[in-house]
Design an enzyme around this catalytic site. Structure first.
Site, mmCIF file in Angstrom:
data_model
loop_
_atom_site.group_PDB
_atom_site.id
_atom_site.type_symbol
_atom_site.label_atom_id
_atom_site.label_comp_id
_atom_site.label_asym_id
_atom_site.label_seq_id
_atom_site.Cartn_x
_atom_site.Cartn_y
_atom_site.Cartn_z
ATOM 1 N N TYR A 158 -16.654 -0.421 25.686
ATOM 2 C CA TYR A 158 -16.920 0.887 26.305
ATOM 3 C C TYR A 158 -15.664 1.761 26.290
ATOM 4 C CZ TYR A 158 -18.613 4.491 29.417
ATOM 5 O OH TYR A 158 -18.971 5.710 29.928
ATOM 6 N N GLY A 192 -14.174 7.493 33.850
ATOM 7 C CA GLY A 192 -15.210 7.054 34.787
ATOM 8 C C GLY A 192 -15.431 5.551 34.786
ATOM 9 N N GLN A 204 -12.843 16.181 38.438
ATOM 10 C CA GLN A 204 -13.529 16.555 37.188
ATOM 11 C C GLN A 204 -15.028 16.586 37.424
ATOM 12 O OE1 GLN A 204 -15.107 13.723 35.014
ATOM 13 N NE2 GLN A 204 -16.187 15.412 34.029
ATOM 14 N N TYR A 227 -18.864 16.961 35.758
ATOM 15 C CA TYR A 227 -19.850 17.105 34.675
ATOM 16 C C TYR A 227 -20.894 18.031 35.274
ATOM 17 C CZ TYR A 227 -18.061 13.282 31.760
ATOM 18 O OH TYR A 227 -17.297 12.488 30.949
ATOM 19 N N THR A 243 -15.822 19.520 32.505
ATOM 20 C CA THR A 243 -15.871 18.952 31.147
ATOM 21 C C THR A 243 -17.091 19.500 30.426
ATOM 22 O OG1 THR A 243 -14.701 16.972 31.847
ATOM 23 C CG2 THR A 243 -15.974 16.793 29.824
ATOM 24 N N LYS A 261 -12.385 21.516 30.210
ATOM 25 C CA LYS A 261 -11.926 20.390 29.379
ATOM 26 C C LYS A 261 -12.887 20.175 28.218
ATOM 27 C CE LYS A 261 -10.805 15.438 29.756
ATOM 28 N NZ LYS A 261 -11.908 14.648 29.210
ATOM 29 N N ARG A 270 -14.879 10.353 21.486
ATOM 30 C CA ARG A 270 -16.077 9.653 21.971
ATOM 31 C C ARG A 270 -17.342 10.484 21.860
ATOM 32 N NH1 ARG A 270 -14.617 5.492 25.340
ATOM 33 N NH2 ARG A 270 -16.235 5.723 26.909
ATOM 34 N N ASP A 276 -5.173 16.426 25.473
ATOM 35 C CA ASP A 276 -5.294 14.965 25.456
ATOM 36 C C ASP A 276 -5.949 14.504 24.175
ATOM 37 O OD1 ASP A 276 -8.123 14.781 25.607
ATOM 38 O OD2 ASP A 276 -8.138 14.434 27.764
ATOM 39 N N SER A 277 -6.137 13.211 24.066
ATOM 40 C CA SER A 277 -6.747 12.510 22.933
ATOM 41 C C SER A 277 -5.668 12.067 21.947
ATOM 42 C CB SER A 277 -7.814 13.368 22.238
ATOM 43 O OG SER A 277 -8.853 13.679 23.171
ATOM 44 N N GLY A 278 -5.234 10.832 22.127
ATOM 45 C CA GLY A 278 -4.252 10.232 21.219
ATOM 46 C C GLY A 278 -2.873 10.053 21.826
HETATM 47 C C1 LIG Z 1 -13.666 4.729 29.115
HETATM 48 C C2 LIG Z 1 -13.514 6.218 29.142
HETATM 49 C C3 LIG Z 1 -14.203 6.944 30.096
HETATM 50 C C4 LIG Z 1 -14.031 8.333 30.166
HETATM 51 N N1 LIG Z 1 -14.658 9.039 31.155
HETATM 52 C C5 LIG Z 1 -14.486 10.379 31.234
HETATM 53 C C6 LIG Z 1 -15.072 11.112 32.298
HETATM 54 O O1 LIG Z 1 -15.719 10.566 33.173
HETATM 55 N N2 LIG Z 1 -14.877 12.458 32.303
HETATM 56 C C7 LIG Z 1 -14.140 13.115 31.356
HETATM 57 O O2 LIG Z 1 -14.001 14.344 31.409
HETATM 58 N N3 LIG Z 1 -13.566 12.429 30.347
HETATM 59 C C8 LIG Z 1 -13.707 11.082 30.279
HETATM 60 N N4 LIG Z 1 -13.078 10.391 29.281
HETATM 61 C C9 LIG Z 1 -12.209 11.106 28.339
HETATM 62 C C10 LIG Z 1 -10.764 11.159 28.887
HETATM 63 O O3 LIG Z 1 -10.665 12.023 29.984
HETATM 64 C C11 LIG Z 1 -9.790 11.663 27.803
HETATM 65 O O4 LIG Z 1 -10.246 12.893 27.309
HETATM 66 C C12 LIG Z 1 -9.665 10.645 26.658
HETATM 67 O O5 LIG Z 1 -9.492 9.353 27.189
HETATM 68 C C13 LIG Z 1 -8.485 11.007 25.765
HETATM 69 O O6 LIG Z 1 -8.431 10.147 24.665
HETATM 70 P P1 LIG Z 1 -7.406 8.896 24.573
HETATM 71 O O7 LIG Z 1 -7.638 8.059 25.777
HETATM 72 O O8 LIG Z 1 -7.770 8.204 23.299
HETATM 73 O O9 LIG Z 1 -6.025 9.485 24.548
HETATM 74 C C14 LIG Z 1 -13.210 8.999 29.218
HETATM 75 C C15 LIG Z 1 -12.521 8.250 28.254
HETATM 76 C C16 LIG Z 1 -12.646 6.873 28.224
HETATM 77 C C17 LIG Z 1 -11.858 6.104 27.205
#
Ligand SMILES: Cc1cc2nc3c(=O)[nH]c(=O)nc-3n(C[C@H](O)[C@H](O)[C@H](O)COP(=O)(O)O)c2cc1C
Length: 387
Positions: A45, A100, A149, A151, A177, A259, A286, A314-316
């Protein structure tokens, strides 16, 4: 708590045989240990991404397109990583991303990152789909900086209720988001037939909400699955448009961030609709497979924002060099996601603390060794594009 690079380094070097010595240092080690500890479905997950995982990989690979070009003979005795956002001074240029369903990773759920963040003074963004309610998280964080945050639900009364509860529990900003009004095609989770919400994980804010519960035919403790399906239906807000964002803007006095933005035109529209900050994110790959890497779009977003509001990215983000590169390309701050999720799975609150400390130390050392003494001095001149 003030934390400095040399103190953190020396503390680790001098651990001797203490159990903390066995904790990982690098992102890959945290990920590998989490894989060993967790069952395949919860690990998948976190690890999993949409489709072929192309965007997940691209996010990380994008950092290799740039190299840091250091300056020498600069006085780097005093170092300052602090930034200011919405009138608040933050000790470091990163926050914990909203993640989450933390009870699939550790029994403490979101209390683990909340406590670690509060202890070290790093802001925590609580996910809407946290297993622990926002009031419980607020209780363990005291006065420490936390954002909520959202949804955006379809139901306006529920939206208002979440906003009101977040304000009343001391959250200092709202992050909406917008890239997840539908769940992406996540093959790992499909393979494991795994959607943790259906068994009640991640439902802390919904199941404690009087408006949400008033619309259920059966209370969550009588029929968890039906209640969870109703919450997911609220979150699958496919008719969310700029008008709906206006509704949220009208109903909160807190700073509002969006976001999930990766297009410069959306960044401009967000500003026109009154947001106070944007988060350049593709949800860690994702949601939309094949989407652009966030680091690659930062320069164009910076161009469109023209310094009017903060840009968070974010992301990476995996280590100090990534943080510096993102800031050099236009981010005011970044969010750390998967690194702390894996650390929580390995060692709960202590694991998250370690990840935060390592990131602080590495970022500060990187800054200093590149010849800068303040994060405010980081700009494009720090980088060379090599690909
Ligand atoms: C397991 C998991 C759950 C996440 N849940 C949420 C969430 O509930 N709300 C949200 O805005 N982003 C969620 N994200 C996205 C993160 O906020 C963030 O954008 C993302 O982890 C960035 O990518 P990275 O972890 O690869 O750097 C989630 C990411 C992961 C990996």
């Amino acid at each position: 708590m003030a934390i400095h690079s040399e103190t953190i380094q020396m503390d680790i070097y001098q651990r001797g045989d203490k159990p903390a010595k066995l904790l990982p240092v690098s992102f890959d080690e945290w990920e590998n240990q989490a894989k060993e500890i967790l069952a395949a479905a919860p690990f998948g997950y976190v690890y999993g991404a949409a489709g072929a995982g192309d965007t997940h990989r691209a996010n990380v690979d994008a950092f290799q397109n740039y190299r840091i070009r250091p300056r020498v003979c600069c006085d780097i005795t005093k170092r300052d990583l602090s930034i200011s956002m919405f009138g608040t001074k933050l000790p470091v240029p990163f926050l914990l991303a909203p993640i989450g369903v933390n009870t699939i990773l550790h029994p403490d759920g979101e209390l683990a990152p909340a406590k670690a963040a509060a202890k070290l003074g790093v802001p925590y963004i609580l996910s809407n789909v946290s297993s622990v309610s926002m009031e419980q998280v607020a209780e363990v964080m005291g006065d420490s900086v936390r954002w909520f945050q959202l949804y955006p639900p379809k139901d306006h009364e529920l939206t208002k209720s979440f906003l009101k509860r977040a304000e009343a529990s001391g959250f200092k900003a709202i992050v909406v988001t917008v890239d997840s009004t539908l769940l992406g095609w996540r093959e790992t989770d499909l393979r494991h037939a795994y959607l943790p919400f259906l068994t009640g994980h991640g439902m802390g804010n919904y199941f404690s909400d009087p408006i949400f519960c008033s619309k259920l035919e059966e209370a969550p403790d009588k029929n968890v699955k039906a209640a969870a399906l109703k919450a997911l239906e609220e979150g699958n807000n496919t008719c969310f448009t700029w008008r709906e964002l206006d509704f949220i803007r009208e109903h909160t006095r807190l700073p509002l961030l969006m976001k999930g933005i990766t297009h410069p035109d959306d960044a401009i529209l967000a500003m026109e609709h009154g947001v106070d900050g944007i988060i350049v994110s593709n949800h860690g790959g994702r949601q939309l497979d094949g989407a652009v890497a966030t680091l690659d779009v930062l320069p164009s977003i910076r161009e469109s924002i023209q310094g009017k509001i903060p840009i968070i990215m974010d992301s990476g983000i995996r280590r100090g060099a990534d943080i510096l590169k993102a800031i050099a390309l236009g981010a005011t701050a970044v969010l750390v996601g998967r690194p702390y999720a894996y650390a929580m799975a390995v060692a709960g609150e202590l694991g998250v603390e370690e990840v935060i400390k390592h990131l602080v130390a590495e970022t500060e050392l990187q800054l200093a060794i590149s010849g800068r003494s303040s994060i405010q001095d980081v700009d494009q001149s720090l980088l060379m594009k090599v690909k």
